[in-house]
Design a protein around this motif. Structure first.
Motif, PDB file in Angstrom:
ATOM      1  N   LEU A   1      -4.991  75.592  -4.319  1.00 49.23           N
ATOM      2  CA  LEU A   1      -5.234  74.886  -3.058  1.00 49.23           C
ATOM      3  C   LEU A   1      -4.283  73.716  -2.889  1.00 49.23           C
ATOM      4  O   LEU A   1      -3.700  73.502  -1.819  1.00 49.23           O
ATOM      5  N   ASN A   2      -4.118  72.932  -3.953  1.00 45.36           N
ATOM      6  CA  ASN A   2      -3.232  71.772  -3.871  1.00 45.36           C
ATOM      7  C   ASN A   2      -1.766  72.176  -3.804  1.00 45.36           C
ATOM      8  O   ASN A   2      -0.950  71.455  -3.229  1.00 45.36           O
TER       9      ASN A   2
ATOM     10  N   PRO B   1       2.187  74.894 -10.367  1.00 47.73           N
ATOM     11  CA  PRO B   1       0.967  75.595 -10.819  1.00 47.73           C
ATOM     12  C   PRO B   1       1.090  76.189 -12.214  1.00 47.73           C
ATOM     13  O   PRO B   1       0.122  76.169 -12.984  1.00 47.73           O
ATOM     14  N   PHE B   2       2.266  76.716 -12.562  1.00 50.62           N
ATOM     15  CA  PHE B   2       2.448  77.270 -13.911  1.00 50.62           C
ATOM     16  C   PHE B   2       2.267  76.186 -14.961  1.00 50.62           C
ATOM     17  O   PHE B   2       1.549  76.370 -15.955  1.00 50.62           O
ATOM     18  N   LEU B   3       2.899  75.043 -14.744  1.00 50.70           N
ATOM     19  CA  LEU B   3       2.794  73.943 -15.713  1.00 50.70           C
ATOM     20  C   LEU B   3       1.363  73.417 -15.796  1.00 50.70           C
ATOM     21  O   LEU B   3       0.835  73.184 -16.888  1.00 50.70           O
ATOM     22  N   LEU B   4       0.735  73.236 -14.649  1.00 47.85           N
ATOM     23  CA  LEU B   4      -0.597  72.647 -14.626  1.00 47.85           C
ATOM     24  C   LEU B   4      -1.667  73.574 -15.187  1.00 47.85           C
ATOM     25  O   LEU B   4      -2.706  73.106 -15.654  1.00 47.85           O
ATOM     26  N   ASN B   5      -1.425  74.881 -15.144  1.00 50.01           N
ATOM     27  CA  ASN B   5      -2.386  75.839 -15.690  1.00 50.01           C
ATOM     28  C   ASN B   5      -2.160  76.134 -17.164  1.00 50.01           C
ATOM     29  O   ASN B   5      -3.010  76.757 -17.804  1.00 50.01           O
TER      30      ASN B   5
ATOM     31  N   ILE C   1       1.878  66.361 -17.947  1.00 53.04           N
ATOM     32  CA  ILE C   1       2.732  66.678 -16.794  1.00 53.04           C
ATOM     33  C   ILE C   1       2.926  65.430 -15.935  1.00 53.04           C
ATOM     34  O   ILE C   1       4.028  65.141 -15.464  1.00 53.04           O
ATOM     35  N   GLY C   2       1.850  64.662 -15.724  1.00 58.05           N
ATOM     36  CA  GLY C   2       1.949  63.435 -14.947  1.00 58.05           C
ATOM     37  C   GLY C   2       2.878  62.429 -15.581  1.00 58.05           C
ATOM     38  O   GLY C   2       3.708  61.804 -14.903  1.00 58.05           O
ATOM     39  N   ALA C   3       2.773  62.253 -16.905  1.00 59.74           N
ATOM     40  CA  ALA C   3       3.631  61.293 -17.610  1.00 59.74           C
ATOM     41  C   ALA C   3       5.095  61.714 -17.534  1.00 59.74           C
ATOM     42  O   ALA C   3       5.983  60.878 -17.295  1.00 59.74           O
ATOM     43  N   ALA C   4       5.363  63.009 -17.739  1.00 59.22           N
ATOM     44  CA  ALA C   4       6.745  63.500 -17.673  1.00 59.22           C
ATOM     45  C   ALA C   4       7.321  63.301 -16.277  1.00 59.22           C
ATOM     46  O   ALA C   4       8.485  62.907 -16.121  1.00 59.22           O
ATOM     47  N   GLY C   5       6.517  63.555 -15.244  1.00 53.34           N
ATOM     48  CA  GLY C   5       6.984  63.358 -13.876  1.00 53.34           C
ATOM     49  C   GLY C   5       7.361  61.916 -13.600  1.00 53.34           C
ATOM     50  O   GLY C   5       8.361  61.637 -12.934  1.00 53.34           O
TER      51      GLY C   5
ATOM     52  N   ILE D   1       0.737  66.204  -7.083  1.00 53.35           N
ATOM     53  CA  ILE D   1      -0.084  67.397  -7.282  1.00 53.35           C
ATOM     54  C   ILE D   1      -0.856  67.304  -8.588  1.00 53.35           C
ATOM     55  O   ILE D   1      -1.998  67.774  -8.700  1.00 53.35           O
ATOM     56  N   THR D   2      -0.272  66.651  -9.590  1.00 55.20           N
ATOM     57  CA  THR D   2      -0.970  66.448 -10.853  1.00 55.20           C
ATOM     58  C   THR D   2      -2.195  65.580 -10.654  1.00 55.20           C
ATOM     59  O   THR D   2      -3.277  65.848 -11.184  1.00 55.20           O
ATOM     60  N   CYS D   3      -2.051  64.528  -9.879  1.00 56.14           N
ATOM     61  CA  CYS D   3      -3.151  63.606  -9.632  1.00 56.14           C
ATOM     62  C   CYS D   3      -4.331  64.313  -8.981  1.00 56.14           C
ATOM     63  O   CYS D   3      -5.478  64.172  -9.412  1.00 56.14           O
ATOM     64  N   PHE D   4      -4.065  65.087  -7.927  1.00 54.18           N
ATOM     65  CA  PHE D   4      -5.148  65.740  -7.201  1.00 54.18           C
ATOM     66  C   PHE D   4      -5.892  66.739  -8.080  1.00 54.18           C
ATOM     67  O   PHE D   4      -7.126  66.825  -8.039  1.00 54.18           O
TER      68      PHE D   4
END
Length: 472
Positions: free
Chosen positions: A157-158, A305-309, A316-320, A358-361
């Motif tokens: 969704l996000n 989505p691949f990374l977050l799943n 992921i948030g820290a790397a971003g 997108i990581t935050c949401f």
């Protein structure tokens, strides 16, 4: 397991159709149409069109954000306790959209009145627009957490929302400054140019929000058979939601991480126009940079989505955050050596590596579920609204401090003879200061305890509790 429980479990754990995800993404399209000019051009509008001093602008933004400190979380608490035939959050999208459009236009209306009254007018309209944006945008954000209990579907969704955001940002970025120049008769400081641009975008935003409203359905929340509450009971629930939220370590660190990141991000966005107008000496480059950045942000949603799943979202948030900081250092070099040919490609890379939003949401949804399981109270409105407040507070702090810092290093509105030393110092403020905030945000992301394994465990637990009738 009875038929009713089975049906509810199926609804909560079902995959959503593509049409629903596309319809949901229109909520973000409407939000971008509503708020992009405010976040990117309002400071320049206040200084170069309205004629407000940087100190006055700083005061206006800080007052508005102090007000939001009370209003945003309170709205989230009220919304999560709202009960209508449309759900808890969708009604605010339906009725709030035209109100938001109206106040967006009033925010860019430059009245021919004495300067003290101009400051009051600007403050009042900015505050009202911020409140309307809270009601509508926060409701759009909360919807993703009420439509399904599957974390993979929430990521999807996000991602759809991000694609919608990237597409509309490409359009907005490409046409905003040309629109301002067109309606302003070639001037980047024309009152008419800004007003006509915001009017066009506001008109588009309303039907976009309504498509989101019509395409979505809330299935997770309070029980349908919950008895009508007295005012005292409602207030006690609101107070309990706040108490639960601020006792949650993961929620607090996520709020702090986003506040820090967004202070740098919006601080840079709020004064980025000065980078192209004064340092690069070519305001037309804004369109190329912003369009390329938006294209990059569209790409994020194809691989995120691949990374977050597959990885814990906090990493992921820290790397971003770290990659965004490195991009800022590169932007400083571009400005110092006037590498105009690198503007578009650098903007694309900057957008394509912005994984934080997108990581935050999606991480927020996991925190809400974890909090729900631990406490038995679903404080989705309060937690999401505190994240939304972080967005606004970061916008205010970054924008107000940024314009004050520019003034401190020698910036003068509409000046054509700024010295090389002043321009270098402006470049430092615009790029190095945000980089510091991004690094700090990376550290805060790493302090969050939520992991991929814990999120999966919670997803299974919610499904089981729904089946037993403990959760709706």
């Amino acid at each position: 397991m009875n038929t009713s429980s089975t049906s509810t479990l199926t609804d909560v754990n079902k995959k959503l159709p593509i049409r629903t995800k596309i319809g949901y993404s229109f909520g973000e399209i409407g939000s971008q149409c509503s708020w992009t000019l405010v976040s990117s051009y309002l400071t320049v509008f206040y200084t170069d069109v309205v004629g407000l001093a940087p100190a006055v602008i700083s005061i206006i933004m800080l007052i508005a954000r102090v007000w939001d400190a009370a209003v945003d979380p309170m709205f989230g608490a009220i919304a999560e306790n709202t009960k209508t035939k449309w759900g808890r959050f969708r009604p605010y999208i339906l009725w709030g959209a035209p109100v938001l459009a109206l106040f967006n236009c009033l925010t860019f209306l430059n009245l021919d009145i004495p300067d003290p009254w101009k400051a009051i007018w600007c403050g009042a309209t900015y505050l009202a627009a911020g409140m309307a944006y809270t009601a509508v945008n926060l409701s759009v954000q909360c919807l993703a957490n009420t439509m399904t209990a599957l974390n993979g579907e929430r990521v999807s969704l996000n991602a759809f929302k991000g694609i919608g955001s990237g597409l509309i940002q490409m359009v907005i970025s490409a046409i905003t400054m040309p629109m301002i120049l067109f309606f302003g008769g070639g001037s980047a400081s024309s009152s008419k140019g800004y007003f006509m641009a915001v009017l066009m975008f506001s008109i588009v935003s309303v039907p976009c929000f309504w498509v989101c409203f019509a395409s979505t359905k809330e299935i997770i929340g309070r029980r349908d058979d919950e008895p009508k509450q007295t005012l005292g009971e409602t207030m006690r629930k609101l107070a309990r939601s706040f108490q639960i939220t601020f006792k949650d370590r993961n929620a607090v660190f996520l709020m702090l991480a986003m506040l820090t990141f967004l202070t740098g991000l919006f601080g840079r966005i709020g004064i980025m126009a000065y980078y192209f107008i004064y340092i690069m000496k070519n305001p037309v480059l804004i369109a190329g940079f912003a369009t390329a950045m938006s294209a990059g942000m569209l790409v994020v949603n194809l691989y995120a989505p691949f990374l977050l799943n597959h990885f814990s979202k906090k990493y992921i948030g820290a790397a971003g955050c770290i990659v965004q900081a490195l991009c800022c250092v590169w932007f400083f070099i571009i400005g110092e050596y006037n590498l105009t040919g690198m503007v578009a490609i650098s903007g694309f890379v900057y957008g394509a590596t912005n994984l934080v939003s997108i990581t935050c949401f999606t991480l927020c949804a996991e925190v809400i579920d974890d909090n729900w399981i631990k406490t038995g109270v679903r404080s989705d409105g309060v937690i999401q609204s505190c994240i939304s407040f972080s967005t606004k507070l970061g916008n205010a702090i970054g924008g107000s401090v940024g314009i004050l810092a520019l003034g401190a290093v020698g910036y003068v509105a509409n000046a054509t003879d700024l010295s090389p030393a002043v321009l270098t110092h402006m470049n430092i403020v615009i790029n190095f200061a945000p980089a510091v905030f991004f690094i700090l945000a990376a550290i805060l992301f790493l302090c969050i305890g939520m992991t991929k394994e814990k999120a999966r465990e919670n997803e299974i637990s919610i499904g089981e509790k729904v089946a037993r009738g403990e959760f709706k």
